[in-house]
Write a protein that holds these residues in place. Structure first.
Motif, PDB file in Angstrom:
ATOM      1  N   ALA A 161      42.239  39.954  65.037  1.00 52.08           N
ATOM      2  CA  ALA A 161      41.867  38.815  64.105  1.00 52.08           C
ATOM      3  C   ALA A 161      43.125  37.903  63.946  1.00 52.08           C
ATOM      4  N   ARG A 162      42.832  36.604  63.440  1.00 48.50           N
ATOM      5  CA  ARG A 162      43.831  35.836  63.044  1.00 48.50           C
ATOM      6  C   ARG A 162      44.473  36.374  61.815  1.00 48.50           C
ATOM      7  N   GLY A 163      45.763  36.395  61.655  1.00 44.74           N
ATOM      8  CA  GLY A 163      46.611  36.886  60.827  1.00 44.74           C
ATOM      9  C   GLY A 163      46.680  38.579  60.617  1.00 44.74           C
ATOM     10  N   PHE A 164      45.978  39.001  61.819  1.00 46.27           N
ATOM     11  CA  PHE A 164      45.901  40.559  61.926  1.00 46.27           C
ATOM     12  C   PHE A 164      45.022  41.159  60.810  1.00 46.27           C
ATOM     13  N   GLN A 165      43.964  40.474  60.277  1.00 43.48           N
ATOM     14  CA  GLN A 165      43.462  41.445  59.100  1.00 43.48           C
ATOM     15  C   GLN A 165      41.942  40.432  58.796  1.00 43.48           C
ATOM     16  N   ARG A 166      41.125  41.342  58.337  1.00 43.79           N
ATOM     17  CA  ARG A 166      39.822  40.698  57.909  1.00 43.79           C
ATOM     18  C   ARG A 166      39.492  40.965  56.426  1.00 43.79           C
ATOM     19  N   TRP A 167      38.576  40.008  56.173  1.00 41.72           N
ATOM     20  CA  TRP A 167      38.421  39.924  54.577  1.00 41.72           C
ATOM     21  C   TRP A 167      37.048  40.829  54.380  1.00 41.72           C
ATOM     22  N   TYR A 168      37.051  41.470  53.195  1.00 42.07           N
ATOM     23  CA  TYR A 168      35.854  42.345  52.927  1.00 42.07           C
ATOM     24  C   TYR A 168      35.942  42.316  51.310  1.00 42.07           C
ATOM     25  N   SER A 169      34.611  42.918  50.710  1.00 43.10           N
ATOM     26  CA  SER A 169      34.466  43.135  49.255  1.00 43.10           C
ATOM     27  C   SER A 169      33.496  44.020  49.174  1.00 43.10           C
ATOM     28  N   ILE A 170      33.561  44.899  47.989  1.00 41.66           N
ATOM     29  CA  ILE A 170      32.800  45.681  47.513  1.00 41.66           C
ATOM     30  C   ILE A 170      32.167  45.309  46.243  1.00 41.66           C
ATOM     31  N   VAL A 171      30.802  45.006  46.014  1.00 39.86           N
ATOM     32  CA  VAL A 171      30.157  44.324  44.923  1.00 39.86           C
ATOM     33  C   VAL A 171      29.370  45.238  44.200  1.00 39.86           C
ATOM     34  N   VAL A 172      29.377  45.268  42.666  1.00 41.41           N
ATOM     35  CA  VAL A 172      28.346  46.230  41.972  1.00 41.41           C
ATOM     36  C   VAL A 172      27.636  45.181  41.246  1.00 41.41           C
ATOM     37  N   VAL A 173      26.159  45.067  41.476  1.00 41.11           N
ATOM     38  CA  VAL A 173      25.458  43.927  40.944  1.00 41.11           C
ATOM     39  C   VAL A 173      24.415  44.697  39.890  1.00 41.11           C
ATOM     40  N   ALA A 174      24.509  44.232  38.395  1.00 38.79           N
ATOM     41  CA  ALA A 174      23.759  44.593  37.565  1.00 38.79           C
ATOM     42  C   ALA A 174      23.080  43.760  36.535  1.00 38.79           C
ATOM     43  N   MET A 175      22.176  43.775  35.856  1.00 36.26           N
ATOM     44  CA  MET A 175      21.816  42.863  34.847  1.00 36.26           C
ATOM     45  C   MET A 175      22.022  43.125  33.356  1.00 36.26           C
TER      46      MET A 175
END
Length: 555
Positions: free
Chosen positions: A149-163
């Motif tokens: 990858a460019r910059g030798f890293q890839r971007w991720y996220s973990i999301v918790v969705v609630a009302m």
């Protein structure tokens, strides 16, 4: 926990994409036709449902064609993962996208915001955002090492969705602690693969020595974008592991916080009832002890135990024959003017006497009228063979042949309601209808006009005369009015009785409480009468606090 957990990825070609999503399905399903069954290995129907789930989640053919290897977690033929909680019957289902189109839109927006505009300083770490319409999101962004990858890293996220915003904020420490463990596991696994690949073919030196040209750049960029998280971690059961982790997170987070009803401080009525119950138990224990020694119980106990003040209002429904059902019903039967006069006497603390041949009717009338007063102000004898003085009871039921003493008939502090049977209409009348059967005559020596009356009575009559308000709503209005004026009683008691302020200062407090103006005399009489209904616990607490305050300066 009514929430959803999703793993998101920022693809260099297609932007933010949802990779993996876990949601909880609560039984029973309200509409089986709209809920897709969870896939079970070996079940043909489940397999077909899993395929339908994938087709709906994946969208159109053009959308599936836009997905590269880095944007896809499970193949289109994969039925997904399911875990069943045996205790609650909740099913935790995982696939690349949510089952419902509404949730798909919510998760999609959370994914885009978590990987574009809603980021914390340094781009890695937790953040909270959202609104009432699209839900609230707890997001934790992080990087995964990738040698290509460019910059030798890839971007991720973990999301918790609630009302539920409050629930999600209160779960912040728990979610942060356990999501960090999942993220650190992914990063450490990917770092090992990264070090191995760099040892075989160092990409930094290769890129510095390679020739850059505009023709080659799109091809290189496209190739770098098509690398999945499975290849970055070399984890054969990555998605099954994430399913277990996300399912446990939803279950554990839902179990750690539960809703509880906080009743707060007890009301004056509750305190008075507890005190009277304690006194009754003490009297009974003393009587039993005296009976064991061969003594007879006091005479007054036989009367008070037979007509006890704690008359259960719920038992009025069990009384046969016609009866009053509510304040509005009583007002309709008596008429507006007679009802106002009777309610005025009740609120002022005067003795209310009913004479009738029907004890059940008298009991139902007292049950309705007692709702106008605090419990501590009620002293009731539902039906007595003889007259009882006003200091013993302010609600007295008598038989029609019981005479009223002359000093009571001429007193302005009592009101008499005589109930006579309409003999000519008894046969045709409904047995549950009070009006056609009985005739009510209200008499009192009081000559003071009741048209102004206390403020509480005026507001109550407005609610009773409004036919758009149900009986339950009127009952809640009365409860609120009683609490409002009971708080004024407490302030006046503390100011006049405990602190011992003068008449001029007391008048200023009355003005501050809104008890002056039209009907001021009746308001003051009501407040003074209701003072007698304050609980002993409250009075003792005030006196103790005052004595403690007097001692504190000298200590």
């Amino acid at each position: 926990m009514n929430a959803l957990v999703a793993l998101c990825h920022f693809c260099e070609l297609h932007g933010p994409r949802t990779l993996f999503c876990t949601e909880a399905l609560h039984p029973p399903s309200p509409d089986p036709s709209s809920q897709v069954g969870t896939p079970v290995p070996g079940d043909r129907d489940a397999d077909r449902e899993g395929e339908g789930l994938t087709m709906r989640a994946s969208g159109s053919v053009s959308q599936r064609g836009e997905m590269c290897e880095g944007c896809r977690s499970l193949p289109a033929s994969h039925p997904g993962f399911v875990s069943i909680d045996d205790e609650t019957g909740i099913r935790f289902v995982s696939h690349q996208h949510p089952r419902q189109s509404q949730l798909f839109s919510v998760v999609r927006q959370a994914c885009v915001r978590s990987l574009s505009c809603e980021v914390c300083p340094g781009r890695e770490g937790p953040i909270f955002f959202g609104d009432e319409q699209h839900g609230f999101v707890f997001s934790h962004t992080f990087f995964i090492k990738d040698s290509l990858a460019r910059g030798f890293q890839r971007w991720y996220s973990i999301v918790v969705v609630a009302m539920d915003r409050i629930y999600l904020i209160n779960s912040w420490p728990f979610l942060l602690r356990h999501l960090k463990l999942t993220i650190q596991s992914l990063q450490s696994t990917a770092l090992k693969v990264f070090d191995t690949e760099q040892g075989i073919c160092p990409q930094r030196a290769l890129r510095m020595n390679s020739v850059f040209s505009p023709a080659v750049f799109p091809h290189q960029r496209s190739g770098n974008a098509a690398r999945s998280l499975t290849s970055l971690t070399q984890h054969p059961n990555l998605w099954a592991s994430l399913h277990c982790s996300f399912s446990w997170l939803l279950k554990a987070c839902g179990c750690r916080l539960t809703e509880k009803l906080l009743e707060g401080a007890p009301t004056e009525d509750t305190l008075v009832l507890l005190e009277r119950k304690t006194e009754q138990e003490e009297e009974m224990s003393c009587w039993e002890g005296a009976e064991g020694r061969g003594s007879k119980s006091p005479l007054h106990q036989s009367e008070s135990s037979h007509f006890h003040f704690l008359y259960d209002a719920s038992k009025s429904d069990e009384i046969p024959g016609p009866k009053f059902r509510s304040l509005r019903h009583l007002r309709q039967v008596l008429g507006a003017n007679d009802f106002r006069q009777l309610a005025w006497h009740v609120l002022m603390g005067n003795q209310v006497i009913w004479r009738s041949t029907d004890p059940g009717l008298v009991q139902s009338a007292f049950t309705v009228l007692k709702s106008l007063l605090p419990v501590g102000c009620v002293r009731s004898v539902p039906y007595s063979p003889q007259y009882e003085e006003a200091y013993k009871c302010n609600f007295l039921g008598l038989s029609t042949d019981v005479p009223i003493p002359a000093h009571v008939s001429s007193s302005e502090f009592s009101v008499l309601v005589d109930v006579a049977v309409r003999s000519c209409q008894v046969a045709a009348a409904d047995e549950d209808d009070v009006g056609p059967i009985y005739q009510f005559t209200i008499s009192s020596a009081n000559t003071q006009p009741t048209d102004r009356g206390p403020t509480l009575l005026n507001k109550l009559e407005v609610a009773l005369s409004n036919e758009n308000l149900s009986v339950d709503v009127v009952s809640h209005c009365l409860l609120c009015l009683k609490e409002e004026w009971m708080n004024k009683v407490k302030v006046l008691f503390k100011f006049s009785k405990v602190d011992g302020r003068g008449r001029e200062d007391t008048q200023k407090v009355l003005a501050l409480l809104g008890a002056t103006g039209p009907g001021e005399e009746d308001n003051v009489r009501l407040l003074k009468f209701w003072m007698t209904g304050l609980s002993k616990t409250y009075k003792s607490h005030l006196m103790t606090a005052v004595r403690g305050g007097e001692r504190s300066p000298s200590q």
